[in-house]
Design an enzyme around this catalytic site. Structure first.
Site, mmCIF file in Angstrom:
data_model
loop_
_atom_site.group_PDB
_atom_site.id
_atom_site.type_symbol
_atom_site.label_atom_id
_atom_site.label_comp_id
_atom_site.label_asym_id
_atom_site.label_seq_id
_atom_site.Cartn_x
_atom_site.Cartn_y
_atom_site.Cartn_z
ATOM 1 N N GLY A 32 3.297 2.441 -0.227
ATOM 2 C CA GLY A 32 4.671 1.979 -0.418
ATOM 3 C C GLY A 32 4.975 0.755 0.423
ATOM 4 N N ASP A 33 4.481 0.733 1.649
ATOM 5 C CA ASP A 33 4.662 -0.436 2.504
ATOM 6 C C ASP A 33 3.991 -1.654 1.886
ATOM 7 O OD1 ASP A 33 5.993 1.128 4.405
ATOM 8 O OD2 ASP A 33 4.137 1.614 5.445
ATOM 9 N N GLY A 91 -6.375 4.230 6.283
ATOM 10 C CA GLY A 91 -5.364 3.792 7.241
ATOM 11 C C GLY A 91 -4.153 3.187 6.579
#
Length: 206
Positions: free
Chosen positions: A147-148, A183
């Site tokens: 989403g980021d 990550g």
């Protein structure tokens, strides 16, 4: 899994945001999310509105906020869970995404973009049916941070003057690349990676 510990972000005040007034004034676009104090979000929205700077609000991680600010939001980008929190409609497919997007749109937002993970994103700007923009097929390893990545890509493409559909396609590509690595921040793709990916798809590079 992602865990949220707001820490210092919860302490950001109106005065802190006002110190960045000149930065917001000169910006092409302002990207906000809810991993800060709501006071900071509201102040940022008001400053952007003062200088006619478009605002993207990613309502994540979801927490209650004053819905009256939505009339100053150019683009809101909830995922399925956040769209449910805003609309009360469970998003499972393009049809339910349309129903939720319409409800959110009528709260005052100019454009609603519901991110739907591997399915893609649903765009609604007030037209009858909206538009479903599919994601790109990749081998997903770790979806945390997708989403980021999407929102960063969206902000970049819009700031370069791309249309909203082009910007969502670009954002989909950034999100797709991000899930191919482990990550959150370490998995964010470099501009060169994105450009090579888009060239391989025969798509426009912002």
């Amino acid at each position: 899994m992602l865990l949220v510990a707001l820490g210092a972000c919860r302490k950001i005040t109106e005065a802190d945001v006002m110190e960045a007034e000149e930065v917001i004034k000169d910006a092409n676009i302002v990207l906000l999310q809810l991993e800060t104090s709501i006071e900071a979000v509201v102040t940022s929205v008001k400053l952007a509105q003062k200088y006619n700077v478009p605002v993207i609000l990613n309502p994540a991680p979801y927490q209650e906020f004053p819905k009256e600010i939505l009339k100053y939001i150019s683009y809101i980008t909830p995922n399925e869970t956040e769209a449910f929190e805003l609309s009360g409609i469970e998003v499972k497919d393009p049809q339910t995404a349309l129903e939720a997007a319409k409800k959110i749109y009528h709260m005052g937002v100019q454009s609603v973009i519901i991110t739907m993970g591997g399915q893609g994103a649903f765009l609604y700007t007030g037209e009858k049916e909206g538009k479903f923009i599919p994601s790109y097929k990749v081998e997903a390893i770790d979806t945390t941070g997708a989403g980021d990545a999407f929102n960063g890509g969206l902000a970049y493409a819009l700031s370069k003057g791309n249309s909203i559909i082009e910007a969502v396609q670009f954002a989909n590509s950034v999100a797709a690349l991000s899930v191919t690595k482990i990550g959150n921040a370490p998995a964010m793709p470099y501009k060169e990676d994105i450009e090579n990916f888009l060239r391989g798809k025969g798509l426009l590079i912002p």
